[in-house]
Enzyme design. Structure first.
Site, PDB file in Angstrom:
ATOM      1  N   SER A 123      43.933  42.316  40.069  1.00 43.71           N
ATOM      2  CA  SER A 123      44.424  43.441  39.260  1.00 43.71           C
ATOM      3  C   SER A 123      44.711  44.632  40.154  1.00 43.71           C
ATOM      4  O   SER A 123      44.057  44.819  41.194  1.00 43.71           O
ATOM      5  CB  SER A 123      43.313  43.808  38.263  1.00 43.71           C
ATOM      6  OG  SER A 123      43.549  45.062  37.687  1.00 43.71           O
ATOM      7  N   TYR A 147      34.186  46.609  36.449  1.00 49.27           N
ATOM      8  CA  TYR A 147      35.235  45.581  36.324  1.00 49.27           C
ATOM      9  C   TYR A 147      36.005  45.494  37.644  1.00 49.27           C
ATOM     10  O   TYR A 147      36.231  44.401  38.188  1.00 49.27           O
ATOM     11  CB  TYR A 147      36.176  45.917  35.158  1.00 49.27           C
ATOM     12  CG  TYR A 147      37.440  45.086  35.161  1.00 49.27           C
ATOM     13  CD1 TYR A 147      37.411  43.742  34.820  1.00 49.27           C
ATOM     14  CD2 TYR A 147      38.671  45.643  35.529  1.00 49.27           C
ATOM     15  CE1 TYR A 147      38.564  42.963  34.848  1.00 49.27           C
ATOM     16  CE2 TYR A 147      39.826  44.889  35.551  1.00 49.27           C
ATOM     17  CZ  TYR A 147      39.771  43.548  35.207  1.00 49.27           C
ATOM     18  OH  TYR A 147      40.914  42.789  35.244  1.00 49.27           O
ATOM     19  N   LYS A 151      36.454  42.325  40.481  1.00 47.58           N
ATOM     20  CA  LYS A 151      37.711  41.761  41.013  1.00 47.58           C
ATOM     21  C   LYS A 151      37.747  41.857  42.538  1.00 47.58           C
ATOM     22  O   LYS A 151      38.185  40.929  43.223  1.00 47.58           O
ATOM     23  CB  LYS A 151      38.913  42.511  40.413  1.00 47.58           C
ATOM     24  CG  LYS A 151      39.156  42.177  38.948  1.00 47.58           C
ATOM     25  CD  LYS A 151      39.647  40.742  38.766  1.00 47.58           C
ATOM     26  CE  LYS A 151      39.602  40.302  37.333  1.00 47.58           C
ATOM     27  NZ  LYS A 151      39.886  38.887  37.120  1.00 47.58           N
TER      28      LYS A 151
END
Ligand code: NAD
Ligand code: WQD
Length: 337
Positions: A123, A147, A151
């Site tokens: 992302s 989050y 990643k």
């Protein structure tokens, strides 16, 4: 190729499965249905005209993964993750467990089964608050929430494994802001509860599920004061995954690739485009900035073209038209049991 699609019952995964099947690949969907649905799998089968295999299972279970990887899988696409930035701030451990432990288990299972090709859903969140736009893959990587950390850690784990296993190939695809739906209106984005992201929120206002949109911040140093993002049609993303997975056998090592259009669009521009596509008014109120948001973020997508021969085909108009067709045909999303 025979491709295992972890998280294939979700939003981006379901569109990718349709695109893979259209290219003649054999697809096995593996998903724990925490956010995906069997209804989506059925619709993927309908769009593909093929009886794609579905296995309900969790990427944190080595045993389940061993079972699905034992049967001649050529490559894995790993979409399976939790993806809410705000939820990750209140439940970081759930995000580390699902997204990091899940990735470790998958890598262990692939290593054990001799499966050497991986496409990973990363992302633009790994760029944090970018110093420079457009963002190039060589930009500084930083974490602004759990989050994002999950990643970034997953990217590092995959990179290290590629360093240790010279025949292991991985492509880390860094999506910017995925939106839109399949043009059939049969599959699309179906957030559980109140949408956090702009496009599904706007569609739910248009269809009458929510009274109005809160625009988070009207005083950014952007042309109209609202946040600017690089929205990318999910059909373009699906196409990029097909190209990435097909190219894995001829690549080596680990590479990160941005997937965006290279164009920034403001919140108000997106609202106006959606009004045009839907013929509905989107009432909105400008409220305070959302903590953690950046003013502007868009991709330099040139590496995707150089490496994969991919570039985005769809513009904001098609993104809004397709999101609206899906929303109108499925005002309450998928059937969930
Ligand atoms: P999604 O929630 O619709 O799809 C993820 C799928 O993975 C769901 O079907 C869910 O049930 C499944 N899943 C989650 N945890 C699992 C587990 N432990 N085992 C098996 N299945 C599991 O999300 P999406 O929007 O399709 O996102 C796909 C991937 O792309 C995610 O990794 C996400 O972090 C990444 N991503 C998404 C966006 C976005 O805005 N949608 C942006 C950048 C990156
Ligand atoms: C877009 C713009 C908001 C909702 C997030 C994640 C990122 C990636 C994609 C997974 C911003 C504004 C939004 C609303 C608004 N996900 N907005 N009202 O924040 O760019 O990216 O999703 O990897 O990691 O952070 O996307 O759609 O939430 O916001 O005004 O109700 O819309 O402020 O400017 P974002 P978004």
């Amino acid at each position: 190729m025979k491709i295992l699609v972890c998280g294939g019952a979700g939003y981006i995964g379901s569109h990718t499965c349709v695109a893979l099947a259209a290219r003649g690949h054999e697809v096995v969907i593996f998903d724990n249905l925490s956010n995906g649905s069997e209804d989506a799998v059925q619709r993927v089968r309908k769009l593909s005209g093929r009886p794609l295999a579905f296995v309900e299972g969790d990427v944190r279970s080595l045993e389940s993964l061993r079972m699905v990887l034992s049967d001649g899988v050529d490559a894995v696409i790993h979409f399976a993750a939790l993806k809410s930035v705000s939820e990750s701030c209140s439940e970081p451990l759930a995000y580390f467990d699902n997204n990091i432990c899940g990735t470790i288990r998958l890598l262990q299972a692939m290593d054990g089964a001799g499966v050497r090709n991986l496409v990973f859903s990363s992302s633009a969140t790994v760029y944090g608050d970018p110093q420079v736009v457009p963002i190039h893959e060589g930009a500084v990587l930083q974490v602004t929430n759990p989050y994002g950390r999950s990643k970034l850690v997953a990217e590092d784990l995959i990179r290290d494994l590629c360093g240790a296993r010279k025949d292991f190939n991985a492509t880390l695809l860094r999506y910017f802001n995925p939106v839109g739906a399949h043009p059939s209106g049969l599959i699309g984005e179906d957030p559980l509860g109140t949408p956090c992201n702009l496009m599904p929120y706007v569609s739910q206002v248009a269809v009458g599920r929510r009274p109005r949109l809160n625009v988070f911040g009207g005083d950014y140093s952007t042309p109209d004061g609202t946040g600017v993002r690089d929205y990318i049609h999910v059909m373009d993303l699906a196409d990029a995954h097909v190209k990435a997975v097909e190219q894995l056998n001829s690549s080596s090592g680990c590479q990160a690739i941005n997937l965006g259009t290279g164009h920034g669009v403001s919140v108000l521009e997106l609202v106006r485009a959606f009004e045009q596509a839907s013929g509905r008014d989107i009432p909105y109120t400008i409220v305070d900035r959302r903590p953690g948001d950046v003013a502007a973020c868009w991709a330099d997508p040139s590496k995707a073209f150089e490496v994969l021969g991919w570039k985005a085909k769809y513009g904001v108009r098609a993104m809004c038209e397709d999101a609206w067709r899906w929303q109108l045909a499925n005002p309450n999303g998928y059937r969930r049991h």
